[in-house]
Design a protein around this motif. Structure first.
Motif, PDB file in Angstrom:
ATOM      1  N   GLY A  86       1.033  -1.085  -0.112  1.00  9.75           N
ATOM      2  CA  GLY A  86       0.014  -0.137  -0.063  1.00  9.75           C
ATOM      3  C   GLY A  86       1.042   1.284  -0.058  1.00  9.75           C
ATOM      4  N   VAL A 127      -3.768  -5.396  -0.295  1.00 14.06           N
ATOM      5  CA  VAL A 127      -3.508  -3.924  -0.407  1.00 14.06           C
ATOM      6  C   VAL A 127      -4.268  -3.053   0.406  1.00 14.06           C
ATOM      7  CG1 VAL A 127      -3.452  -2.351  -2.365  1.00 14.06           C
ATOM      8  CG2 VAL A 127      -3.119  -4.755  -3.026  1.00 14.06           C
ATOM      9  N   ASP A 129      -5.082   0.736   1.683  1.00 15.75           N
ATOM     10  CA  ASP A 129      -5.217   2.159   1.289  1.00 15.75           C
ATOM     11  C   ASP A 129      -6.149   2.954   2.096  1.00 15.75           C
ATOM     12  OD1 ASP A 129      -4.639   4.589  -0.499  1.00 15.75           O
ATOM     13  OD2 ASP A 129      -6.646   4.212  -1.402  1.00 15.75           O
ATOM     14  N   VAL A 156      -4.240  -9.435  -8.139  1.00 13.56           N
ATOM     15  CA  VAL A 156      -4.064  -8.021  -7.550  1.00 13.56           C
ATOM     16  C   VAL A 156      -3.351  -7.026  -8.451  1.00 13.56           C
ATOM     17  CG1 VAL A 156      -2.678  -6.954  -5.886  1.00 13.56           C
ATOM     18  CG2 VAL A 156      -3.956  -9.120  -5.140  1.00 13.56           C
ATOM     19  N   VAL A 216      -5.804  -1.334  -7.625  1.00 15.54           N
ATOM     20  CA  VAL A 216      -4.304  -1.588  -7.267  1.00 15.54           C
ATOM     21  C   VAL A 216      -3.530  -0.693  -8.474  1.00 15.54           C
ATOM     22  CG1 VAL A 216      -2.478  -3.006  -7.092  1.00 15.54           C
ATOM     23  CG2 VAL A 216      -4.823  -3.391  -6.273  1.00 15.54           C
ATOM     24  N   TYR A 238      -0.786   2.463  -7.918  1.00 11.62           N
ATOM     25  CA  TYR A 238       0.616   2.299  -8.223  1.00 11.62           C
ATOM     26  C   TYR A 238       1.038   2.651  -9.627  1.00 11.62           C
ATOM     27  CZ  TYR A 238       1.379  -0.168  -3.943  1.00 11.62           C
ATOM     28  OH  TYR A 238       1.207  -0.517  -2.486  1.00 11.62           O
TER      29      TYR A 238
END
Length: 254
Positions: free
Chosen positions: A38, A219, A221, A234, A240, A244
């Motif tokens: 994360g 993950v 956040d 993922v 995600v 990222y």
């Protein structure tokens, strides 16, 4: 079915008006390697500290092989089989590699009070077996203070294993290492995990390490779990990728 080693149920922790961890739940199986990723400020460290006993959750439970360990102090959690490695290694620099592992074994067996001239003869075989496991037999008599950083990380793993953990929490285990050393350490960790049935949860910023070594990925956040699953799932998750990926990048950033 894989035995559940560690379970988090509806964990919550707030600092003032900030919800650092908000209703997070997951399970970790014996012999499984699970990555926790994360962005900075996502709540990874707070979650790690609740699992290890450094922080008491505001709500929710932590279960170790079905036993409720929520809020127990770190030493109790450690004694029950939850080991931990840290981003910055902590070794006795003047001691040899073998003596560092022996010191951990003395602590594990409740013999830390033993005077060192005698203690140096205790648990040598166990120490040498652990060093063989992490590929450091040839460095057993070197002082820890002269080791390269990658070797220090391997020694750190041997020290953690000396306590016989059933669950191992690894906080950014490859931080500061060269790419080749990162792969070697995580290959080693995965082999040890499967051979000993140790459940491993690790945080990491290097996405090559994450997607190359984890069985599953979580993950976080904003304190919430936004994705979980096999690495390929993922990696393909839109949330995600939004966290990222840059507009012109095709791979997750560290």
């Amino acid at each position: 079915m894989t035995e559940r080693a560690l379970e988090a149920e509806h964990l919550r922790k707030a600092f003032g008006g900030v919800r650092a961890v908000d209703d997070v739940g997951f399970s970790l199986g014996a012999g499984e390697v699970l990555a926790l990723i994360g962005p900075n400020g996502a709540g990874k460290t707070t979650l790690f500290n609740m699992l290890g006993g450094q922080i008491r959750p505001d709500a929710g439970r932590v279960l170790l092989f079905g036993r409720d360990i929520t809020g127990l102090p770190p030493r109790r959690v450690w004694r029950l089989g939850v080991g931990r490695t840290y981003q910055v290694t902590a070794t006795f620099r003047s001691m040899t590699v073998r003596q560092n592992v022996q010191s951990a074994l003395l602590s594990h067996h409740g013999r830390a009070w033993s005077p060192w001239p005698r203690a140096d003869r205790l648990y040598r075989d166990e120490a040498e077996s652990l060093l063989a496991m992490v590929g450091m037999t040839d460095q057993a008599e070197r002082a820890a203070g002269v080791l390269a950083y990658g070797d220090l990380k391997r020694l750190d793993l041997a020290i953690a294993l000396a306590h016989g953990p059933r669950v191992l929490l690894m906080d950014e285990p490859t931080a500061g290492m060269a790419p080749g050393e990162r792969t070697h350490l995580m290959d080693l960790t995965a082999r040890v995990s499967r051979a000993r049935g140790v459940a491993v949860l690790f945080t990491e910023h290097d996405m090559d390490v994450v997607f190359g070594h984890a069985d599953r990925v979580l993950v976080l956040d904003g304190g919430r779990l936004v994705a979980s699953g096999a690495p390929a799932e993922v990696r393909a998750d839109a949330r995600v990728r939004a966290l990222y990926l840059g507009e012109s990048s095709g791979e997750p950033e560290p």
